[in-house]
Design a protein around this motif. Structure first.
Motif, short mmCIF file in Angstrom:
data_model
loop_
_atom_site.label_atom_id
_atom_site.label_comp_id
_atom_site.label_asym_id
_atom_site.label_seq_id
_atom_site.Cartn_x
_atom_site.Cartn_y
_atom_site.Cartn_z
N GLN A 22 -51.52 -28.95 -18.66
CA GLN A 22 -52.95 -28.92 -18.94
C GLN A 22 -53.57 -27.59 -18.51
O GLN A 22 -54.36 -26.98 -19.25
N ALA A 23 -53.21 -27.13 -17.31
CA ALA A 23 -53.76 -25.87 -16.81
C ALA A 23 -53.32 -24.69 -17.68
O ALA A 23 -54.11 -23.78 -17.95
N ALA A 24 -52.06 -24.71 -18.13
CA ALA A 24 -51.57 -23.62 -18.96
C ALA A 24 -52.34 -23.54 -20.27
O ALA A 24 -52.71 -22.46 -20.73
N VAL A 25 -52.59 -24.69 -20.90
CA VAL A 25 -53.35 -24.72 -22.15
C VAL A 25 -54.79 -24.26 -21.93
O VAL A 25 -55.39 -23.62 -22.80
N PRO A 85 -50.23 -35.18 -36.17
CA PRO A 85 -48.78 -35.23 -35.96
C PRO A 85 -48.32 -34.32 -34.83
O PRO A 85 -47.39 -34.67 -34.08
N LEU A 86 -48.97 -33.16 -34.68
CA LEU A 86 -48.59 -32.25 -33.60
C LEU A 86 -48.93 -32.85 -32.24
O LEU A 86 -48.17 -32.70 -31.27
N PHE A 87 -50.07 -33.54 -32.15
CA PHE A 87 -50.43 -34.20 -30.90
C PHE A 87 -49.42 -35.30 -30.54
O PHE A 87 -48.98 -35.40 -29.39
N ALA A 116 -54.40 -22.72 -28.49
CA ALA A 116 -55.36 -22.02 -29.36
C ALA A 116 -54.85 -21.86 -30.79
O ALA A 116 -55.65 -21.81 -31.73
N ASP A 117 -53.54 -21.77 -30.98
CA ASP A 117 -53.00 -21.50 -32.33
C ASP A 117 -52.68 -22.76 -33.12
O ASP A 117 -52.08 -22.70 -34.19
N VAL A 118 -53.07 -23.93 -32.61
CA VAL A 118 -52.77 -25.19 -33.29
C VAL A 118 -53.88 -25.48 -34.32
O VAL A 118 -55.07 -25.38 -34.00
N PRO A 119 -53.52 -25.84 -35.54
CA PRO A 119 -54.56 -26.18 -36.54
C PRO A 119 -55.39 -27.37 -36.09
O PRO A 119 -54.86 -28.32 -35.53
N TRP A 120 -56.71 -27.32 -36.39
CA TRP A 120 -57.61 -28.34 -35.84
C TRP A 120 -57.97 -29.42 -36.86
O TRP A 120 -58.52 -30.46 -36.47
N ASP A 121 -57.68 -29.22 -38.13
CA ASP A 121 -57.92 -30.29 -39.09
C ASP A 121 -57.11 -31.51 -38.68
O ASP A 121 -55.92 -31.42 -38.40
#
Length: 359
Positions: free
Chosen positions: A43-46, A175-177, A164-169
C-alpha cells in the motif's frame, strides 16, 4: 465479461486456498503478522512511499532503527506513513472507524447476485471516484471479505491495481484488481510455507539430546507462532520461571535457532531465525552507539498510538520532603558534634562523615 469472470474465479480460488491453509494453523498469528507487513508495504509503495517491512516491524515494537548513510528523513517519513496505514488496518481510532463504516456501507450496496469479489471491486472503484481516501476502503475490504468470503480477516487489498499506470475504466481495471488480490494470496501462501519450513527445522534442531520432559519443543512452537516473544511471556505460557525461560532462549540463540532482535539487557525480544532481517534493522543500545542522536526514536514519539485512550502524564518525583529530612538529620549531627567536642568527646557519626568527606 468472460475475462472478468475468469479473474473472479482465479481470485476466489487463490483466496480460498489461503484461507483453508491458515484456518486452525498453529502459526496463524505469525502468518497474519507477516501478511499485514506485506500488505502495508504494498500500500505504501503504491502511495509513493518505499518502506522496508522490517523497518515497520521495528516501529510497531517501538524499537529504534539502525540506519546507514541513506536518506534518514525519507526513511522516517515512509515509516510514519506505513505505521499510520498499519493503524488503519489493525486498530483504527474513533474517527478512522467512522470512515471505515462509511466505506463498508458502499461495499454492501452491490447486487446480492454479484460475488463478494465483484462487490469489492465495484465498491472500491466507486469510493475512489467519489474522491475519498484509500485507507478506509482498504480496511473495509478486509472486513467485508472476512464476513462474506473467508473465515479469517485476511489483509488482502489488491494494492497493485492502484498504481499510476493502471487503466481506470472499470471494465479494464476490475480484472487487474482481482488479479492483484490473487497474487497477494499466492504470495501469502508461499510465505506460510517458509514459516512452516523454519518451524520444522527449529524443532528438528532442538529435539536431539533433550530429556523427555523438556519444554524446548513447546517453547519452539510458541516462539514460531508469535511474531516476537519475550522471556516473561514464554515463561507464563510454559509455566516456568522467567530466569529458566531466558536460559532456554539464550541456548536457542547459541544454537542459531532463534535470534534476539532488541540487543538490550531489558525487554529482550526473540524470534525464529527467519527474523534475522529485523534484528539487523534494530539499532544497538544507546551506550553502544556513542553519542547517537535521538532521531531514531522520533518516529515513535510522533506516531499515533494504537489506542483512543490518552497516555497518562509522565510522573515527576518530588524529593522535597526527603531533602528536608536529610538536612534536619545533618543539622542534628552537627549540633551533637559541637556539644561532645565541648566536653572533650567525639561524635562517632560526625567522625565518620568527616572521614568520608576527606576521601
Amino acid at each position: 465479461m468472460s475475462g472478468l469472470n475468469a479473474s473472479v474465479t482465479e481470485a476466489a480460488f487463490a483466496i480460498g486456498r489461503l484461507d483453508q491453509a491458515l484456518n486452525g494453523h498453529p502459526l496463524l498469528p505469525a502468518a497474519l503478522h507477516r501478511m499485514r507487513l506485506d500488505a502495508v508495504r504494498r500500500q505504501a509503495a503504491v502511495d509513493g512511499y518505499a518502506i522496508d517491512p522490517w523497518h515497520l516491524a521495528a516501529v510497531i515494537e517501538h524499537l529504534p532503527l539502525r540506519l546507514g548513510d541513506e536518506d534518514r528523513g525519507g526513511v522516517f517519513e515512509a515509516a510514519r506513513y506505513a505505521f499510520t496505514q498499519y493503524q488503519w488496518l489493525v486498530a483504527p481510532d474513533l474517527e478512522q472507524e467512522g470512515a471505515v463504516q462509511d466505506a463498508m456501507a458502499v461495499l454492501t450496496r452491490g447486487s446480492r447476485n454479484d460475488s463478494p469479489l465483484l462487490c469489492v471491486a465495484r465498491g472500491l472503484h466507486d469510493w475512489l471516484e467519489a474522491g475519498h481516501a484509500r485507507s478506509a476502503m482498504r480496511t473495509a475490504i478486509v472486513r467485508h471479505l472476512g464476513a462474506m468470503l473467508t473465515r479469517l480477516p485476511l489483509p488482502l487489498t489488491g494494492a497493485a491495481a492502484l498504481q499510476a499506470d493502471v487503466p481506470w475504466d472499470f471494465t479494464a481495471w476490475a480484472p487487474l484488481f482481482l488479479q492483484a488480490l490473487a497474487g497477494e494470496a499466492r504470495d501469502a501462501l508461499r510465505q506460510l510455507g517458509l514459516l512452516e519450513h523454519g518451524w520444522l527445522q527449529a524443532r528438528q534442531a532442538v529435539a536431539p539430546g533433550r530429556r523427555r520432559n523438556s519444554r524446548a519443543l513447546a517453547a519452539i512452537d510458541l516462539i514460531a507462532a508469535a511474531p516476537l516473544m519475550s522471556a516473561v511471556t514464554l515463561a507464563g505460557r510454559l509455566r516456568m520461571a522467567p530466569k529458566n525461560a531466558l536460559i532456554l532462549l539464550d541456548q536457542f540463540v547459541e544454537q542459531d535457532i532463534v535470534v534476539e532482535v532488541t540487543h538490550r539487557s531489558a525487554r529482550r525480544l526473540f524470534g525464529l531465525k527467519g527474523l534475522a532481517p529485523l534484528a539487523m534493522e534494530v539499532a544497538l543500545p544507546r551506550r553502544a552507539r556513542r553519542g547517537a542522536n535521538r532521531i531514531c526514536e522520533s518516529i515513535i514519539e510522533s506516531a499515533p498510538l494504537l489506542s483512543t485512550v490518552s497516555p497518562l502524564a509522565r510522573w515527576q518525583p518530588d524529593y522535597a520532603d526527603l531533602e528536608a529530612a536529610m538536612a534536619a538529620a545533618d543539622q542534628a549531627v552537627r549540633n551533637a558534634d559541637i556539644r561532645l567536642q565541648s566536653l572533650g568527646l567525639d561524635c562517632p557519626i560526625a567522625v565518620q562523615v568527616r572521614s568520608e568527606k576527606k576521601r
